[in-house]
Every structure is written in structure tokens, then in C-alpha cells.
Write an enzyme that holds these catalytic residues in place. Structure first.
Site, PDB file in Angstrom:
ATOM      1  N   HIS A  23       6.488   0.982  -2.289  1.00 55.89           N
ATOM      2  CA  HIS A  23       5.747   0.554  -0.956  1.00 55.89           C
ATOM      3  C   HIS A  23       7.500   1.045  -0.516  1.00 55.89           C
ATOM      4  O   HIS A  23       8.207   1.094  -1.121  1.00 55.89           O
ATOM      5  CB  HIS A  23       5.931  -0.551  -1.612  1.00 55.89           C
ATOM      6  CG  HIS A  23       4.586  -1.301  -2.432  1.00 55.89           C
ATOM      7  ND1 HIS A  23       4.005  -1.312  -1.056  1.00 55.89           N
ATOM      8  CD2 HIS A  23       4.459  -1.427  -3.280  1.00 55.89           C
ATOM      9  CE1 HIS A  23       2.922  -2.592  -2.360  1.00 55.89           C
ATOM     10  NE2 HIS A  23       2.903  -1.693  -3.021  1.00 55.89           N
ATOM     11  N   ASP A  71       0.665   0.401   5.639  1.00 58.45           N
ATOM     12  CA  ASP A  71      -0.117  -0.217   4.482  1.00 58.45           C
ATOM     13  C   ASP A  71      -1.243  -0.741   5.801  1.00 58.45           C
ATOM     14  O   ASP A  71      -0.773  -1.244   6.314  1.00 58.45           O
ATOM     15  CB  ASP A  71       0.842  -0.982   3.525  1.00 58.45           C
ATOM     16  CG  ASP A  71       0.352  -2.316   3.044  1.00 58.45           C
ATOM     17  OD1 ASP A  71       0.520  -1.916   1.294  1.00 58.45           O
ATOM     18  OD2 ASP A  71      -0.736  -3.272   2.810  1.00 58.45           O
ATOM     19  N   ILE A  72      -2.588  -1.499   4.878  1.00 60.64           N
ATOM     20  CA  ILE A  72      -3.338  -2.545   6.133  1.00 60.64           C
ATOM     21  C   ILE A  72      -2.896  -3.397   6.483  1.00 60.64           C
ATOM     22  O   ILE A  72      -3.383  -4.521   6.961  1.00 60.64           O
ATOM     23  CB  ILE A  72      -4.833  -2.119   5.361  1.00 60.64           C
ATOM     24  CG1 ILE A  72      -4.922  -2.414   4.058  1.00 60.64           C
ATOM     25  CG2 ILE A  72      -5.291  -1.087   6.229  1.00 60.64           C
ATOM     26  CD1 ILE A  72      -5.750  -2.964   3.637  1.00 60.64           C
ATOM     27  N   HIS A  77       1.537   4.074  -6.336  1.00 60.83           N
ATOM     28  CA  HIS A  77       2.321   4.264  -4.982  1.00 60.83           C
ATOM     29  C   HIS A  77       3.426   3.339  -4.637  1.00 60.83           C
ATOM     30  O   HIS A  77       4.152   2.763  -5.697  1.00 60.83           O
ATOM     31  CB  HIS A  77       1.281   3.688  -3.807  1.00 60.83           C
ATOM     32  CG  HIS A  77       0.951   2.280  -4.751  1.00 60.83           C
ATOM     33  ND1 HIS A  77       0.296   2.205  -5.403  1.00 60.83           N
ATOM     34  CD2 HIS A  77       1.277   1.052  -4.153  1.00 60.83           C
ATOM     35  CE1 HIS A  77      -0.374   0.547  -5.546  1.00 60.83           C
ATOM     36  NE2 HIS A  77       0.874   0.385  -4.829  1.00 60.83           N
ATOM     37  N   GLY A  81       1.798  -6.903 -10.865  1.00 59.27           N
ATOM     38  CA  GLY A  81       1.702  -7.153  -9.698  1.00 59.27           C
ATOM     39  C   GLY A  81       0.723  -6.265  -9.109  1.00 59.27           C
ATOM     40  O   GLY A  81       0.267  -6.783  -7.370  1.00 59.27           O
ATOM     41  N   GLN A  82       0.476  -5.522  -9.396  1.00 60.01           N
ATOM     42  CA  GLN A  82       0.072  -3.849  -8.850  1.00 60.01           C
ATOM     43  C   GLN A  82      -1.716  -4.651  -8.476  1.00 60.01           C
ATOM     44  O   GLN A  82      -2.614  -4.815  -9.270  1.00 60.01           O
ATOM     45  CB  GLN A  82      -0.075  -2.808 -10.102  1.00 60.01           C
ATOM     46  CG  GLN A  82      -0.977  -1.939  -9.564  1.00 60.01           C
ATOM     47  CD  GLN A  82      -0.306  -0.337 -10.019  1.00 60.01           C
ATOM     48  OE1 GLN A  82      -0.395  -0.560 -11.338  1.00 60.01           O
ATOM     49  NE2 GLN A  82      -0.954   0.504  -9.724  1.00 60.01           N
TER      50      GLN A  82
HETATM   51  P1  AMP Z   1       0.429  -3.188  -4.911  1.00 61.99           P
HETATM   52  O1  AMP Z   1      -0.396  -4.653  -4.647  1.00 61.99           O
HETATM   53  O2  AMP Z   1       1.444  -3.132  -5.758  1.00 61.99           O
HETATM   54  O3  AMP Z   1      -0.591  -2.659  -5.798  1.00 61.99           O
HETATM   55  O4  AMP Z   1       0.068  -2.323  -3.823  1.00 61.99           O
HETATM   56  C1  AMP Z   1      -1.541  -2.031  -2.957  1.00 61.99           C
HETATM   57  C2  AMP Z   1      -1.465  -2.295  -1.124  1.00 61.99           C
HETATM   58  O5  AMP Z   1      -2.383  -1.549  -1.136  1.00 61.99           O
HETATM   59  C3  AMP Z   1      -1.417  -3.762  -1.142  1.00 61.99           C
HETATM   60  O6  AMP Z   1       0.242  -3.648  -0.673  1.00 61.99           O
HETATM   61  C4  AMP Z   1      -2.584  -3.504  -0.008  1.00 61.99           C
HETATM   62  O7  AMP Z   1      -2.654  -4.335   0.789  1.00 61.99           O
HETATM   63  C5  AMP Z   1      -2.911  -1.939   0.168  1.00 61.99           C
HETATM   64  N1  AMP Z   1      -3.926  -1.819   0.510  1.00 61.99           N
HETATM   65  C6  AMP Z   1      -5.014  -2.311   0.251  1.00 61.99           C
HETATM   66  N2  AMP Z   1      -6.418  -1.054   0.441  1.00 61.99           N
HETATM   67  C7  AMP Z   1      -5.529  -0.700   1.346  1.00 61.99           C
HETATM   68  C8  AMP Z   1      -6.314   0.954   2.470  1.00 61.99           C
HETATM   69  N3  AMP Z   1      -7.503   1.244   2.617  1.00 61.99           N
HETATM   70  N4  AMP Z   1      -5.175   1.658   3.236  1.00 61.99           N
HETATM   71  C9  AMP Z   1      -3.787   1.120   3.312  1.00 61.99           C
HETATM   72  N5  AMP Z   1      -3.296   0.183   2.316  1.00 61.99           N
HETATM   73  C10 AMP Z   1      -3.887  -0.479   0.982  1.00 61.99           C
END
Ligand code: AMP
Ligand code: ZN
Length: 113
Positions: free
Chosen positions: A102, A31-32, A100, A93-94
Site C-alpha cells: 500500500h 485502490d478501489i 501488495h 488484516g490482509q
Molecule cells: P489488504 O486488506 O491489505 O489485503 O488490501 C487489499 C486492498 O485491495 C484493499 O485496500 C481493497 O480496497 C483493495 N482492492 C480490493 N479489490 C480491488 C480491486 N478490484 N481493485 C483495486 N483495489 C482493490
């Protein structure tokens, strides 16, 4: 839309990501914006907006996604366990609308509310 979807673009190699695991049909990336020592996202290659988009024909895919989550946690040293969660839709909260899982391991913040 799969063309613009961030995770579809990562799957296609159009956007950079730190890949920690890859197998047929799925990829696991860092995750970034990690909220734990380990914060990995396990992502199906196929665009599915959220968990509600899986059907009975995806039973094997879901099992492989959960197996990959277990394997990544183990591979990264979290042998005593890890946190697994999935945000489902805006109400859950998506923020990225491509399914995906976590995987959080090690010292971590409380789950966001
Ligand atoms: P959610 O809020 O459960 O949909 O999780 C989305 C996740 O994607 C968040 O934890 C972000 O930090 C992560 N995210 C968004 N863009 C990227 C990216 N380009 N590379 C890796 N993680 C990302
Ligand atoms: Zn997508």
C-alpha cells in the site's frame, strides 16, 4: 488460487483497474476504496500469497517493488514522503491474498487497527 485471484485477474487484464505504473514483473493500480488522497497498490505479477512467500531468490523482485512504490509516490507529487505498509495474512488484516504494497499519500486516515 491464481485463476480466481482478483489481483491475478487484474494483472491478466481480465478485470479493470486504473494502472498508474507498469514495468516488467509488477503493476501499480489505484485502490478501489482509497483511504488517502493517493492510495495505490504495488502488485507483483507473479502470484505470491503474502510477504512470507518471498524467498532469497526474490530479493531483486522485492527491491523493484519498493522502488516502484517510491517512484509512484514521487510521480504523484508526494515528495515529502508517504506511508508504505503491507498486510501479512489474516492476522495482519490482509483481505486480498496476493502480495501488495500500500502506498498512501496526502491527507489520510489513521492506519486501520
Ligand atoms: P489488504 O486488506 O491489505 O489485503 O488490501 C487489499 C486492498 O485491495 C484493499 O485496500 C481493497 O480496497 C483493495 N482492492 C480490493 N479489490 C480491488 C480491486 N478490484 N481493485 C483495486 N483495489 C482493490
Ligand atoms: Zn494472485
Amino acid at each position: 488460487m491464481p485463476e480466481a485471484c482478483i489481483f491475478c485477474r487484474i494483472v491478466r487484464g481480465e478485470l479493470p483497474a486504473e494502472v498508474v505504473h507498469r514495468e516488467a514483473g509488477l503493476v501499480a493500480i489505484r485502490d478501489i476504496q482509497p483511504v488517502a488522497a493517493t492510495h495505490v497498490l504495488v502488485i507483483p505479477e507473479r502470484h505470491v500469497a503474502d510477504l512470507r512467500g518471498l524467498g532469497p531468490e526474490d530479493a531483486d523482485l522485492w527491491w523493484r517493488l519498493t522502488r516502484a512504490a517510491n517512484q509512484v509516490a514521487e510521480q504523484l507529487g508526494h515528495t515529502t514522503g508517504y506511508r508504505f505498509y503491507v498486510s501479512v495474512g489474516p492476522g495482519g488484516g490482509q483481505t486480498v491474498f496476493h502480495l501488495h504494497i500500500h502506498v498512501l499519500g496526502g491527507p489520510m486516515a489513521r492506519l486501520p487497527v
